[in-house]
Design a protein around this motif. Structure first.
Motif, PDB file in Angstrom:
ATOM      1  N   UNK A 234      -1.705 -20.260   1.191  1.00  0.00           N
ATOM      2  CA  UNK A 234      -2.491 -19.323   1.997  1.00  0.00           C
ATOM      3  C   UNK A 234      -1.745 -17.995   2.090  1.00  0.00           C
ATOM      4  N   UNK A 235      -2.402 -16.895   1.704  1.00  0.00           N
ATOM      5  CA  UNK A 235      -1.725 -15.593   1.674  1.00  0.00           C
ATOM      6  C   UNK A 235      -2.348 -14.558   2.608  1.00  0.00           C
ATOM      7  N   UNK A 236      -3.436 -14.911   3.284  1.00  0.00           N
ATOM      8  CA  UNK A 236      -4.043 -13.969   4.214  1.00  0.00           C
ATOM      9  C   UNK A 236      -5.552 -14.123   4.264  1.00  0.00           C
ATOM     10  N   UNK A 237      -6.207 -13.164   4.877  1.00  0.00           N
ATOM     11  CA  UNK A 237      -7.668 -13.188   5.003  1.00  0.00           C
ATOM     12  C   UNK A 237      -8.231 -11.816   4.650  1.00  0.00           C
ATOM     13  N   UNK A 238      -9.514 -11.788   4.342  1.00  0.00           N
ATOM     14  CA  UNK A 238     -10.233 -10.520   4.246  1.00  0.00           C
ATOM     15  C   UNK A 238     -11.410 -10.609   5.199  1.00  0.00           C
ATOM     16  N   UNK A 239     -11.656  -9.521   5.952  1.00  0.00           N
ATOM     17  CA  UNK A 239     -12.571  -9.654   7.091  1.00  0.00           C
ATOM     18  C   UNK A 239     -13.443  -8.437   7.353  1.00  0.00           C
ATOM     19  N   UNK A 240     -13.405  -7.421   6.521  1.00  0.00           N
ATOM     20  CA  UNK A 240     -14.144  -6.187   6.797  1.00  0.00           C
ATOM     21  C   UNK A 240     -15.561  -6.263   6.224  1.00  0.00           C
ATOM     22  N   UNK A 241     -16.451  -6.852   7.004  1.00  0.00           N
ATOM     23  CA  UNK A 241     -17.838  -6.986   6.585  1.00  0.00           C
ATOM     24  C   UNK A 241     -18.759  -6.508   7.699  1.00  0.00           C
ATOM     25  N   UNK A 274       4.370 -25.830   2.080  1.00  0.00           N
ATOM     26  CA  UNK A 274       3.205 -25.002   1.810  1.00  0.00           C
ATOM     27  C   UNK A 274       2.909 -24.071   2.983  1.00  0.00           C
ATOM     28  N   UNK A 275       2.253 -22.960   2.652  1.00  0.00           N
ATOM     29  CA  UNK A 275       1.742 -22.056   3.673  1.00  0.00           C
ATOM     30  C   UNK A 275       0.312 -22.462   3.985  1.00  0.00           C
ATOM     31  N   UNK A 276       0.089 -22.929   5.208  1.00  0.00           N
ATOM     32  CA  UNK A 276      -1.216 -23.411   5.605  1.00  0.00           C
ATOM     33  C   UNK A 276      -1.814 -22.495   6.658  1.00  0.00           C
ATOM     34  N   UNK A 277      -3.148 -22.373   6.685  1.00  0.00           N
ATOM     35  CA  UNK A 277      -3.786 -21.387   7.557  1.00  0.00           C
ATOM     36  C   UNK A 277      -4.102 -21.851   8.966  1.00  0.00           C
ATOM     37  N   UNK A 278      -3.820 -23.099   9.335  1.00  0.00           N
ATOM     38  CA  UNK A 278      -4.269 -23.591  10.630  1.00  0.00           C
ATOM     39  C   UNK A 278      -3.225 -23.605  11.716  1.00  0.00           C
ATOM     40  N   UNK A 279      -2.045 -23.029  11.469  1.00  0.00           N
ATOM     41  CA  UNK A 279      -0.985 -23.040  12.487  1.00  0.00           C
ATOM     42  C   UNK A 279      -1.376 -22.173  13.666  1.00  0.00           C
ATOM     43  N   UNK A 280      -0.788 -22.469  14.831  1.00  0.00           N
ATOM     44  CA  UNK A 280      -1.097 -21.713  16.037  1.00  0.00           C
ATOM     45  C   UNK A 280      -0.565 -20.299  15.995  1.00  0.00           C
ATOM     46  N   UNK A 281      -1.183 -19.427  16.780  1.00  0.00           N
ATOM     47  CA  UNK A 281      -0.764 -18.030  16.856  1.00  0.00           C
ATOM     48  C   UNK A 281       0.288 -17.863  17.940  1.00  0.00           C
ATOM     49  N   UNK A 305      -2.091  -3.255   0.177  1.00  0.00           N
ATOM     50  CA  UNK A 305      -1.023  -2.264   0.022  1.00  0.00           C
ATOM     51  C   UNK A 305       0.264  -2.911  -0.476  1.00  0.00           C
ATOM     52  N   UNK A 306       0.776  -3.915   0.233  1.00  0.00           N
ATOM     53  CA  UNK A 306       1.959  -4.599  -0.265  1.00  0.00           C
ATOM     54  C   UNK A 306       2.076  -5.975   0.378  1.00  0.00           C
ATOM     55  N   UNK A 307       2.969  -6.764  -0.176  1.00  0.00           N
ATOM     56  CA  UNK A 307       3.219  -8.112   0.320  1.00  0.00           C
ATOM     57  C   UNK A 307       4.421  -8.097   1.253  1.00  0.00           C
ATOM     58  N   UNK A 308       4.428  -9.005   2.200  1.00  0.00           N
ATOM     59  CA  UNK A 308       5.635  -9.291   2.975  1.00  0.00           C
ATOM     60  C   UNK A 308       5.958 -10.749   2.731  1.00  0.00           C
ATOM     61  N   UNK A 309       6.998 -10.993   1.959  1.00  0.00           N
ATOM     62  CA  UNK A 309       7.263 -12.345   1.518  1.00  0.00           C
ATOM     63  C   UNK A 309       6.142 -12.800   0.600  1.00  0.00           C
ATOM     64  N   UNK A 310       5.482 -13.911   0.962  1.00  0.00           N
ATOM     65  CA  UNK A 310       4.398 -14.449   0.151  1.00  0.00           C
ATOM     66  C   UNK A 310       3.037 -14.254   0.806  1.00  0.00           C
ATOM     67  N   UNK A 311       2.922 -13.253   1.684  1.00  0.00           N
ATOM     68  CA  UNK A 311       1.649 -12.983   2.351  1.00  0.00           C
ATOM     69  C   UNK A 311       1.330 -11.494   2.293  1.00  0.00           C
TER      70      UNK A 311
END
Length: 350
Positions: A234-241, A274-281, A305-311
């Motif tokens: 998991x590397x992030x989300x896209x949300x501008x809709x 692994x990088x998983x998307x369900x961890x708490x904030x 624009x750029x990555x920070x680590x693997x995200x």
């Protein structure tokens, strides 16, 4: 505290442009916490972009600021944290913690620095109405030689050098560059500067979505890239809709929705690295980060624009669907690697 400019002050902002304008002044764009320092003798307040004080989170900066800046001043700048000679925004985020004992420990383990780039007041003089040219000259005089924790941002008047900085400094973790008009007054909360950031594209696998906060429409698409071991990270989300587009996406994604009992790359625990998307904030314990799993068959092109680590450091923008791409071809190898640089390279310029 009695200063000619009193907290809170909303910082002056920048609007994004695609090319560096030749305005006679360009600076590095720091990737940290925007901060306005208010100092009246021994009293120091660190104001954030949302105009809330951050003083308690960075106790190590207080003495460094008092040792470096004029006795009574207001300075606009950025709080940063460096690791191995490069900006570390993740470590900076960790510094915002409610426990005083944790704040003290982190101040010792990952000390912050302050980079100043504008002088809003000095002594009894409100400099905000004055042109930036004068504020910059007074800032240079006010900082002197700086210190190992408090720095004056470098700047250049040469457009060719500014273009070189744009590419050279990214490897140290910087966002890009900022151009300023020399005759402008300080304009709180106005986009009166110009920021030029790196933009690249990547093809990512869409392996899930989150619901929008308003109800039964798509809030964000969850993005993944395959690592060298063949695992979808998991590397992030896209949300501008738009709202209409969010409703359309629900129908478009319906054929790919997967039963929760079916095997999914992001199912199960996170004990395999692994990088998983369900961890708490850590910012909002009540925030729902659950997601609807999708079969990892869709590919989307996003701009980032750029990555920070693997995200992705910032939320990437949706560009288009890529039905021509094999999801398994969406790997980290496609990502452009910036030139290697160190913060010392940046701070030694100008």
């Amino acid at each position: 505290m009695q200063l000619p400019v009193m907290p809170p002050v909303a910082p002056m902002l920048a609007k994004a442009v695609s090319e560096i304008p030749d305005l006679g002044h360009t600076e590095p764009k720091w990737d940290g916490f925007r901060t306005i320092v208010f100092r009246d003798g021994d009293e120091v307040v660190l104001g954030s972009r949302n105009e809330r004080p951050m003083t308690r989170y960075f106790p190590e900066l207080i003495e460094a600021i008092k040792a470096t800046t004029p006795p009574r001043c207001v300075i606009d700048g950025e709080i940063i944290v460096a690791s191995d000679g490069q900006l570390d925004f993740e470590a900076l985020q960790q510094r915002i913690h409610p426990a005083a004992s944790r704040v003290k420990l982190l101040a010792e383990q990952t000390p912050a620095s302050f980079v100043g780039f504008d002088l809003l007041a000095e002594g009894d003089v409100d400099l905000m109405p004055r042109p930036f040219r004068e504020r910059r000259e007074r800032l240079i005089a006010a900082f002197g030689s700086g210190s190992d924790q408090v720095f004056l941002t470098p700047a250049t008047s040469d457009l060719a050098e500014a273009r070189e900085w744009f590419h050279a400094f990214e490897g140290a973790g910087l966002d890009g560059v900022v151009a300023k008009r020399l005759d402008d007054p300080y304009q709180p909360n106005k986009r009166a500067m110009f920021k030029i950031k790196h933009e690249r594209t990547a093809d990512c696998v869409v392996a899930g979505f989150r619901w929008h906060k308003t109800g039964d429409i798509v809030g964000s698409l969850l993005l993944g890239l395959y690592d060298d071991a063949g695992r979808l990270q998991h590397v992030g989300v896209t949300a501008s809709f738009s709202m209409a587009r969010r409703r359309e996406l629900l129908d478009e994604l319906a054929p790919y929705r997967q039963d929760e009992s079916a095997e999914h790359p992001w199912g199960g625990g996170a004990d395999n690295g692994d990088q998983l998307p369900g961890a708490g904030s850590r910012w909002n314990a009540a925030k729902d980060l659950s997601f609807v799993p999708l079969r990892p068959e869709l590919v989307v092109e996003v701009a980032y624009d750029h990555m920070e680590g693997d995200r992705f450091r910032h939320i990437p923008s949706f560009r288009r669907w890529r039905p021509d791409r094999d999801p398994r071809s969406c790997t980290f190898a496609q990502l452009e690697q910036p030139r290697t640089a160190m913060l010392s390279d940046v701070l030694g310029r100008g």
